[in-house]
Design a protein around this motif. Structure first.
Motif, PDB file in Angstrom:
ATOM      1  N   VAL A 173      25.127  56.831  55.712  1.00 11.29           N
ATOM      2  CA  VAL A 173      23.806  56.928  55.320  1.00 11.29           C
ATOM      3  C   VAL A 173      23.139  57.542  56.406  1.00 11.29           C
ATOM      4  N   LEU A 174      22.287  58.467  56.334  1.00 10.16           N
ATOM      5  CA  LEU A 174      21.417  59.086  57.440  1.00 10.16           C
ATOM      6  C   LEU A 174      20.042  58.944  57.287  1.00 10.16           C
ATOM      7  N   HIS A 175      19.225  58.944  58.412  1.00 15.67           N
ATOM      8  CA  HIS A 175      17.848  58.588  58.678  1.00 15.67           C
ATOM      9  C   HIS A 175      17.077  59.835  58.072  1.00 15.67           C
TER      10      HIS A 175
ATOM     11  N   ARG B  49      14.594  61.327  58.797  1.00 13.16           N
ATOM     12  CA  ARG B  49      13.987  62.207  59.717  1.00 13.16           C
ATOM     13  C   ARG B  49      14.766  62.174  61.258  1.00 13.16           C
ATOM     14  N   ASP B  50      15.271  61.177  61.730  1.00 16.08           N
ATOM     15  CA  ASP B  50      16.017  61.075  63.018  1.00 16.08           C
ATOM     16  C   ASP B  50      17.531  61.450  62.971  1.00 16.08           C
ATOM     17  N   ASP B  51      17.915  62.432  63.575  1.00  4.30           N
ATOM     18  CA  ASP B  51      19.223  62.928  63.483  1.00  4.30           C
ATOM     19  C   ASP B  51      20.098  61.854  64.362  1.00  4.30           C
ATOM     20  N   GLN B  52      19.571  61.100  65.043  1.00  3.69           N
ATOM     21  CA  GLN B  52      20.416  60.151  65.920  1.00  3.69           C
ATOM     22  C   GLN B  52      20.808  58.807  65.243  1.00  3.69           C
ATOM     23  N   THR B  53      20.119  58.697  64.097  1.00  2.00           N
ATOM     24  CA  THR B  53      20.436  57.416  63.273  1.00  2.00           C
ATOM     25  C   THR B  53      21.281  57.519  62.246  1.00  2.00           C
ATOM     26  N   ALA B  54      22.165  56.698  62.057  1.00  2.00           N
ATOM     27  CA  ALA B  54      22.977  56.708  60.787  1.00  2.00           C
ATOM     28  C   ALA B  54      23.544  55.268  60.608  1.00  2.00           C
ATOM     29  N   TRP B  55      23.823  54.947  59.291  1.00  2.00           N
ATOM     30  CA  TRP B  55      24.397  53.600  59.030  1.00  2.00           C
ATOM     31  C   TRP B  55      25.604  53.764  58.209  1.00  2.00           C
ATOM     32  N   VAL B  56      26.676  52.701  58.530  1.00  2.00           N
ATOM     33  CA  VAL B  56      28.086  52.628  57.786  1.00  2.00           C
ATOM     34  C   VAL B  56      28.200  51.267  57.283  1.00  2.00           C
ATOM     35  N   PHE B  57      29.100  51.185  56.456  1.00  2.00           N
ATOM     36  CA  PHE B  57      29.436  49.760  55.866  1.00  2.00           C
ATOM     37  C   PHE B  57      31.093  49.621  56.162  1.00  2.00           C
ATOM     38  N   PRO B  58      31.423  49.336  57.159  1.00  4.46           N
ATOM     39  CA  PRO B  58      32.843  49.161  57.312  1.00  4.46           C
ATOM     40  C   PRO B  58      33.531  48.248  56.803  1.00  4.46           C
ATOM     41  N   MET B  59      34.732  48.567  56.370  1.00  9.82           N
ATOM     42  CA  MET B  59      35.799  47.921  55.518  1.00  9.82           C
ATOM     43  C   MET B  59      37.175  47.724  56.109  1.00  9.82           C
ATOM     44  N   ASP B  60      38.077  46.761  55.767  1.00  6.98           N
ATOM     45  CA  ASP B  60      39.309  46.480  56.245  1.00  6.98           C
ATOM     46  C   ASP B  60      40.250  47.341  55.794  1.00  6.98           C
ATOM     47  N   GLY B  61      40.740  48.418  56.799  1.00  9.53           N
ATOM     48  CA  GLY B  61      41.604  49.280  56.650  1.00  9.53           C
ATOM     49  C   GLY B  61      42.962  48.929  57.349  1.00  9.53           C
ATOM     50  N   SER B  62      43.173  47.714  57.353  1.00  9.56           N
ATOM     51  CA  SER B  62      44.494  47.240  58.161  1.00  9.56           C
ATOM     52  C   SER B  62      45.556  47.075  57.132  1.00  9.56           C
ATOM     53  N   ASP B  63      46.792  46.915  57.704  1.00  6.52           N
ATOM     54  CA  ASP B  63      48.013  46.707  56.904  1.00  6.52           C
ATOM     55  C   ASP B  63      48.012  47.421  55.467  1.00  6.52           C
ATOM     56  N   VAL B  64      47.603  46.479  54.382  1.00  6.13           N
ATOM     57  CA  VAL B  64      47.783  47.202  53.100  1.00  6.13           C
ATOM     58  C   VAL B  64      46.385  47.659  52.565  1.00  6.13           C
TER      59      VAL B  64
ATOM     60  N   THR C 263      22.440  54.371  50.002  1.00  3.27           N
ATOM     61  CA  THR C 263      21.557  55.320  50.599  1.00  3.27           C
ATOM     62  C   THR C 263      20.117  54.801  51.049  1.00  3.27           C
ATOM     63  N   ALA C 264      19.233  55.737  51.541  1.00  6.86           N
ATOM     64  CA  ALA C 264      18.230  55.396  52.112  1.00  6.86           C
ATOM     65  C   ALA C 264      16.936  55.828  51.256  1.00  6.86           C
ATOM     66  N   ASP C 265      15.888  55.395  51.627  1.00 10.46           N
ATOM     67  CA  ASP C 265      14.625  55.993  50.925  1.00 10.46           C
ATOM     68  C   ASP C 265      13.711  56.745  52.192  1.00 10.46           C
ATOM     69  N   ARG C 266      12.651  57.270  52.052  1.00 14.65           N
ATOM     70  CA  ARG C 266      12.132  58.052  53.087  1.00 14.65           C
ATOM     71  C   ARG C 266      10.929  57.380  53.436  1.00 14.65           C
ATOM     72  N   GLU C 267      10.592  56.113  53.386  1.00 16.21           N
ATOM     73  CA  GLU C 267       9.629  55.339  53.972  1.00 16.21           C
ATOM     74  C   GLU C 267       9.652  55.451  55.306  1.00 16.21           C
TER      75      GLU C 267
ATOM     76  N   VAL D  18      12.462  52.975  57.356  1.00 11.08           N
ATOM     77  CA  VAL D  18      13.202  53.060  56.184  1.00 11.08           C
ATOM     78  C   VAL D  18      14.162  52.185  55.318  1.00 11.08           C
ATOM     79  N   GLY D  19      13.985  52.248  54.071  1.00 12.04           N
ATOM     80  CA  GLY D  19      14.700  51.285  53.199  1.00 12.04           C
ATOM     81  C   GLY D  19      16.023  51.715  52.998  1.00 12.04           C
TER      82      GLY D  19
END
Lengths: 382, 85
Positions: A272-274, A276-291, A335-339, A342-343
């Motif tokens: 998800v991206l901010h 207005r600010d192109d330096q800010t992003a959010w991710v939600f990591p998951m376990d991608g190990s072994d199986v 996702t993000a809102d535009r407040e 930012v929500g």
């Protein structure tokens, strides 16, 4: 976007699930939410999107376990729905290739502001479609659906996600409607600069599963590609093999996920991206190990944020369960809102909808017990 | 002929039993689509294939091909095969 724009109207969450769709209407403080739904109870809804050009029209990509795919259109924010007259469907066999049938529409993207009525759709198996009448009738778009090279990059139905291979992340450059991107799981990231008449791969720098050739586009599995609203020359990507950033006109993705904590890694689905600010992003990591459990690493869900373009990442887990929470958040379900503060919002495979009103620092659960959540979008109706 | 519509498609037909005509199963389905626009694509894909969880029975025998001949005194049963969860 002006501050006045950011303050006009309250956000509405558009929640698409395996068993129907819901709309959640916020109050001015985003503290109280009115639940409207279910719509299409029992339908598999992969994406529910508001047309930002009129602020009223909703499109829903739907099917059921028994029936073929279709699209529904609401001109009044979900009060009434009409089925599309011609949902996305492939043409007859062409170029000596086997004919294909759409299993489901996975992704919907409204066209640019200057082209009212134009929508794009991505399907499973991979196909690109366009509507010029507000989503009522659809036609195959571009040459890729029946191009022998693209067919090779599509792979087979076994080469995609457990729910089939998908074309997703359709992006229209807000400055130039002839500049398009899309991505495929699997099949790489692709770009057109001629209005979709032709596409070329954009995969340099992207890694693939160990032992495979990154020069073969079919091995690339981008999970989610986003273009910065505040800087259309910058793209971010969450891939099967890492988190990336691309600054145009450059063509080489940089793996900024290398800067994530090693014990967490940089595998996941959504990004998800901010607004207005192109330096800010959010991710939600998951376990991608072994199986590949595809759950939160260690059963401790957390959002990770960067505020410096991916040079560093901060963990945000306040309010989220501290242990024994084995969620997955799918690629369209965050996702993000535009407040101004930012929500952020995400929906889980276990049917929970979570919200942060302070850019990820503190989280609260909005609702539980929904069906498996496939997509969450923020809309601003007018 | 009489055609039995499964519950998943009652949003189109409004009722379980409807009338449609044609010399083949495909023609009957085409006539159904004229009467209830959009219903055929939910059962038959764009290449003419019967969708995975749809079953068609004419005179109590399963039909696998849309060119199968039918007559007005028979009944066409459209069934959604149980699946999923």
């Amino acid at each position: 976007m002006s501050k006045q724009d950011a303050q006009s109207g309250q956000p509405v969450l558009l929640v698409a699930t395996r068993k129907g769709a819901w709309l959640l209407h916020a109050d001015a403080a985003r503290c109280s939410w009115r639940v409207d739904g279910p719509h299409f109870l029992g339908h598999i809804v992969n994406h529910l999107v508001l047309d930002p050009r009129d602020g009223r029209t909703l499109l829903a990509a739907a099917k059921t376990g028994h029936l073929g795919p279709t699209l529904f259109r609401s001109p009044d924010l979900g009060r009434t729905w009409q089925e599309a007259a011609r949902p996305p469907a492939f043409g007859p066999a062409a170029n000596g290739l086997a004919a294909r049938a759409v299993d489901h529409t996975f992704w919907l993207t409204p066209g640019p502001a200057g082209e009212p009525g134009v929508w794009y759709a991505g399907t499973s198996p991979q196909g690109l479609f366009r509507s010029e009448d507000g989503g009522n009738s659809w036609a195959p778009f571009s040459c890729i659906n029946d191009d022998p090279q693209y067919r090779q990059w599509f792979g087979t139905v076994q080469d995609g996600t457990p729910d089939g291979p998908k074309l997703h992340s359709i992006i229209v450059d807000p400055r130039d409607s002839s500049h398009l991107y899309f991505a495929m799981s699997g099949g790489g990231v692709h770009e057109s600069t001629d209005g979709g008449r032709s596409f070329t791969p954009l995969v340099d720098g992207m890694e693939v599963v160990e032992g495979f050739d990154p020069g073969d586009v079919s091995f690339h599995d981008p999970h989610c590609v986003r273009l910065c609203p505040g800087n259309p020359d910058r793209l971010y990507q969450q891939n099967h093999c890492g988190i990336y950033r691309l600054d145009r006109p450059g063509r080489r993705w940089e793996r900024i996920g290398r800067n994530m904590p090693r014990e967490v890694g940089d595998i996941g689905f959504p990004l998800v991206l901010h607004p207005r600010d192109d330096q800010t992003a959010w991710v939600f990591p998951m376990d991608g190990s072994d199986v590949w459990p595809r759950t939160s690493p260690g059963g401790r869900p957390a959002v990770y944020a960067t505020r410096d373009g991916g040079a560093s990442w901060q963990r945000h887990a306040a309010g989220l369960p501290a242990e024994q929470a084995w969620w997955t958040v799918k690629r369209q379900a965050m996702t993000a809102d535009r407040e101004d503060s930012v929500g952020l919002y995400f929906g889980t495979t276990s049917g929970e909808l979570w919200q942060s009103r302070d850019e990820g620092r503190q989280w609260e659960c909005l609702t539980r017990h929904l069906p498996e959540i496939y997509a969450v979008e923020v809309a601003y109706p007018r | 002929m009489r055609v039995l519509i499964p519950s998943a498609l009652h949003s189109y037909s409004g009722r379980p039993w409807v009338e449609a005509s044609g010399a083949t199963v495909g023609e009957v389905l085409a006539d159904l689509d004229r009467r209830f626009p959009g219903i055929r694509f939910r059962m038959i894909d764009e290449q003419g294939g019967i969708r995975r969880h749809i079953r068609l029975f004419y005179r109590q025998r399963q039909v696998f091909d849309l060119v199968a001949p039918v007559s007005d005194d028979g009944e066409l049963l459209i069934v959604q095969a149980l699946s999923g969860g």
